[in-house]
Scaffold this motif. Structure first.
Motif, PDB file in Angstrom:
ATOM      1  N   THR A  93       0.842  -1.190   0.000  1.00  0.00           N
ATOM      2  CA  THR A  93       0.000   0.000   0.000  1.00  0.00           C
ATOM      3  C   THR A  93       0.880   1.243   0.000  1.00  0.00           C
ATOM      4  OG1 THR A  93      -0.157   0.035   2.412  1.00  0.00           O
ATOM      5  CG2 THR A  93      -1.874  -1.169   1.226  1.00  0.00           C
ATOM      6  N   MET A  94       0.333   2.332  -0.540  1.00  0.00           N
ATOM      7  CA  MET A  94       1.100   3.569  -0.646  1.00  0.00           C
ATOM      8  C   MET A  94       0.168   4.758  -0.818  1.00  0.00           C
ATOM      9  SD  MET A  94       2.444   2.459  -4.407  1.00  0.00           S
ATOM     10  CE  MET A  94       2.198   0.732  -4.019  1.00  0.00           C
ATOM     11  N   THR A  95       0.696   5.930  -0.588  1.00  0.00           N
ATOM     12  CA  THR A  95      -0.030   7.168  -0.835  1.00  0.00           C
ATOM     13  C   THR A  95       0.624   7.877  -2.012  1.00  0.00           C
ATOM     14  OG1 THR A  95      -0.580   7.375   1.497  1.00  0.00           O
ATOM     15  CG2 THR A  95      -0.740   9.370   0.172  1.00  0.00           C
ATOM     16  N   VAL A  96      -0.193   8.290  -2.967  1.00  0.00           N
ATOM     17  CA  VAL A  96       0.334   8.997  -4.133  1.00  0.00           C
ATOM     18  C   VAL A  96       0.793  10.381  -3.694  1.00  0.00           C
ATOM     19  CG1 VAL A  96      -0.198   9.896  -6.426  1.00  0.00           C
ATOM     20  CG2 VAL A  96      -1.169   7.703  -5.686  1.00  0.00           C
ATOM     21  N   VAL A  97       2.051  10.669  -3.945  1.00  0.00           N
ATOM     22  CA  VAL A  97       2.647  11.946  -3.560  1.00  0.00           C
ATOM     23  C   VAL A  97       2.527  12.967  -4.693  1.00  0.00           C
ATOM     24  CG1 VAL A  97       4.791  13.089  -2.857  1.00  0.00           C
ATOM     25  CG2 VAL A  97       4.228  10.816  -1.971  1.00  0.00           C
ATOM     26  N   ALA A  98       2.716  12.514  -5.924  1.00  0.00           N
ATOM     27  CA  ALA A  98       2.635  13.411  -7.070  1.00  0.00           C
ATOM     28  C   ALA A  98       2.287  12.608  -8.310  1.00  0.00           C
ATOM     29  CB  ALA A  98       3.974  14.125  -7.273  1.00  0.00           C
ATOM     30  N   HIS A  99       1.723  13.292  -9.297  1.00  0.00           N
ATOM     31  CA  HIS A  99       1.374  12.674 -10.569  1.00  0.00           C
ATOM     32  C   HIS A  99       1.729  13.649 -11.678  1.00  0.00           C
ATOM     33  CE1 HIS A  99      -1.707  11.996 -13.827  1.00  0.00           C
ATOM     34  NE2 HIS A  99      -1.019  10.870 -13.807  1.00  0.00           N
ATOM     35  N   LEU A 100       2.527  13.206 -12.617  1.00  0.00           N
ATOM     36  CA  LEU A 100       2.904  14.026 -13.764  1.00  0.00           C
ATOM     37  C   LEU A 100       2.269  13.419 -15.008  1.00  0.00           C
ATOM     38  CD1 LEU A 100       6.703  14.445 -12.946  1.00  0.00           C
ATOM     39  CD2 LEU A 100       4.823  16.008 -12.385  1.00  0.00           C
TER      40      LEU A 100
END
Length: 110
Positions: A93-100
């Protein structure tokens, strides 16, 4: 996909010769996940390097709502339908930090 979303990635080892059945079953019951109000989307991917390995990625509004779904009767029933195909697996599991956004998306949008 917005920053801060909660992402779940499953790695699944599928029993030899059961890949097509697994894919068909996954597609047939996918609305259990995508129909949940906290689900942003999900993807099924087959490894290009390892035989019988699949990855399932699903994005959620936040972790508490995913955890609530994870323990629901709907999810437990969903897992029962996929379990016969599996010989092993793991969850990250993870949290999205940024999306380009990539150039191909910009070109397609016109």
């Amino acid at each position: 996909m917005s920053e801060g979303a909660f992402r779940v990635m499953l790695r699944m080892q599928i029993n030899p010769g059961m890949e097509q059945g697994f894919e068909k079953t996954w597609l047939g019951i996918g609305d259990v996940i995508t129909g949940h109000p906290a689900n942003i989307g999900q993807w099924l991917m087959k490894s290009a390097e390892e035989e019988g390995i699949y990855y399932i990625v699903s994005d959620w509004v936040d972790e508490p709502l995913f955890r609530q779904f994870e323990t629901s009767d709907e999810h437990l029933e969903h897992r029962k339908k996929l379990h016969p195909y599996r010989s092993g697996g793991s969850m990250t599991t993870m949290t999205v930090v940024a999306h380009l956004t990539g150039r191909a998306v910009e070109v397609a949008a016109g």
